[in-house]
Write a protein that holds these residues in place. Structure first.
Motif, PDB file in Angstrom:
ATOM      1  N   HIS A  80      -2.893  -4.281   2.655  1.00 49.00           N
ATOM      2  CA  HIS A  80      -4.073  -4.035   3.483  1.00 49.00           C
ATOM      3  C   HIS A  80      -3.907  -3.985   4.987  1.00 49.00           C
TER       4      HIS A  80
ATOM      5  N   ARG B 137      -5.100   9.223   2.375  1.00 51.80           N
ATOM      6  CA  ARG B 137      -4.269   9.390   3.573  1.00 51.80           C
ATOM      7  C   ARG B 137      -2.983  10.181   3.383  1.00 51.80           C
TER       8      ARG B 137
ATOM      9  N   HIS C 253      -5.744  -7.823  -2.835  1.00 50.74           N
ATOM     10  CA  HIS C 253      -5.445  -6.798  -1.837  1.00 50.74           C
ATOM     11  C   HIS C 253      -5.515  -7.328  -0.402  1.00 50.74           C
TER      12      HIS C 253
ATOM     13  N   HIS D 261      -0.541   4.600  -0.520  1.00 47.81           N
ATOM     14  CA  HIS D 261      -1.317   5.653   0.154  1.00 47.81           C
ATOM     15  C   HIS D 261      -0.699   7.043   0.026  1.00 47.81           C
TER      16      HIS D 261
ATOM     17  N   ASP E 142       0.818  -1.218   0.000  1.00 41.82           N
ATOM     18  CA  ASP E 142       0.000   0.000   0.000  1.00 41.82           C
ATOM     19  C   ASP E 142       0.855   1.272   0.000  1.00 41.82           C
TER      20      ASP E 142
ATOM     21  N   HIS F  54      -9.477   1.026  -1.121  1.00 44.41           N
ATOM     22  CA  HIS F  54      -9.575   2.483  -1.218  1.00 44.41           C
ATOM     23  C   HIS F  54      -9.877   2.945  -2.640  1.00 44.41           C
TER      24      HIS F  54
ATOM     25  N   ASP G  90       2.072  -4.657   3.295  1.00 41.85           N
ATOM     26  CA  ASP G  90       1.682  -3.368   3.863  1.00 41.85           C
ATOM     27  C   ASP G  90       2.286  -3.240   5.256  1.00 41.85           C
TER      28      ASP G  90
ATOM     29  N   ASP H 271      -4.448   0.294  -3.121  1.00 44.91           N
ATOM     30  CA  ASP H 271      -4.375   1.366  -2.115  1.00 44.91           C
ATOM     31  C   ASP H 271      -3.224   2.330  -2.413  1.00 44.91           C
TER      32      ASP H 271
END
Ligand SMILES: [Mn+2]
Length: 335
Positions: A285, A66, A165, A28, A26, A93, A303, A62
């Motif tokens: 995740h 954020r 994911h 983000h 991820d 996401h 992640d 993802d």
């Protein structure tokens, strides 16, 4: 599936001549950390797009929400996918962004309700695209072209590996393939996923969100990211868990009396078992902490909470059957 024939029709075609794959967890919005990671993995910018001479990146979803550089991260990843130097699967996401932005049949409403929690989840993304709404619409359409899962056969070793994911549920994946051919979705899937209890809703939730069990007696807890939770995240591999504490898979603990309780028969029927005879599987995740390592000989979560100043992590997959601790590569994310 590990003894599937080599010309299994579900395998994603090898793009170019990839000799290996770099699976990445991820992002983000941590675009700078992503650039550092790609450089560390030997990717170089050619005509503005990162590529590797003989490897391909696989993003586990993802990319959005954020973090500080969501738009930059999306451009970087989509450029790589369009040039064939990466593939990407959907994270919860990205999927949520699509349904959040898609009007429902009720005027003024959307497939994902604009509740305070849902608004908050997507707020950084929308803020960073305020001046680029056309671009954001294009990214939303692009998300719908991405698959929920990938199954790839390494071109040299013939070892199959998988990416999703959050959770590989073979039964749901078989049903999805029966309808959609492979891991891809379409706008009909998006609309159906908003209907509670539909196969599409269950598939989206299970594959991109994993298995949540409700806290008993309607209890709630506040997780470390500030959300009120009515459920907790569980492991989907191994058969050995007897209590809820042994099944727990999230950074936040659950109340002690729940952790010590035996898993109920009703909850047992909801569990998915990804046992060690299955091909290697990569997930994101779960925002793990600490030293990256395999969760099982055939399972790695990549992640490690990059956006919370953890690590942005990759695994260098060269077609091995057993995942190796020394094949994780990461960059630290500095505050
Ligand atoms: Mn995530």
């Amino acid at each position: 599936m590990s003894d599937a024939p080599p010309h299994h029709s579900h395998y994603s075609p090898v793009i170019g001549e990839a000799k290996g794959y770099d699976l990445i967890g991820d992002v983000h919005g941590c675009a700078q950390s992503l650039e550092r990671l790609l450089q560390q993995l030997g990717y170089q910018k050619v005509s503005g797009v990162y590529r590797h001479r003989d490897r391909q990146a696989i993003f586990l979803g993802d990319i959005v929400d954020r973090g500080p550089r969501i738009r930059e991260a999306l451009h970087l990843v989509r450029d790589m996918v369009e040039q064939g130097s990466a593939q990407m699967i959907l994270g919860n996401h990205e999927f949520n962004a699509v349904v959040y932005s898609t009007p429902s049949t009720v005027p003024g409403e959307y497939l994902r309700p604009h509740t305070p929690a849902n608004i908050r989840q997507i707020s950084e993304t929308l803020e960073q695209f305020v001046k680029y709404s056309q671009e954001w619409q294009e990214f939303l359409r692009w998300f719908v072209e991405l698959p929920l899962f990938l199954e790839i056969q390494h071109p040299v070793t013939r070892q199959v590996f998988r990416a999703v994911h959050a959770c590989w549920d073979q039964q749901l994946i078989n049903q999805h393939r029966a309808h959609y051919g492979d891991g891809h979705i379409d706008w009909q899937f998006i609309h159906r996923s908003a209907q509670k209890g539909s196969l599409e809703a269950i598939t989206k939730q299970r594959l991109t969100g994993g298995i949540d069990l409700p806290l008993p007696d309607g209890e709630t807890m506040v997780s470390s990211d500030g959300y009120v939770r009515r459920a907790f995240r569980t492991k989907f591999w191994g058969h050995e868990a007897q209590t809820y504490g042994q099944l727990l898979f999230q950074p936040d603990p659950i109340p002690d009396y729940i952790a010590k309780a035996e898993i109920s028969p009703a909850h047992r029927t909801q569990m998915v078992h990804y046992d060690q005879s299955q091909p290697p599987l990569f997930v994101g995740h779960y925002w793990l902490k600490g030293q990256p390592r395999p969760l099982a000989p055939n399972l790695a979560c990549l992640d490690y909470s990059a956006v919370k100043y953890g690590r942005l992590v990759a695994y260098r997959m060269d077609g091995e059957a057993q995942l190796q601790p020394d094949k994780f590569v990461w960059v630290y994310v500095d505050p």
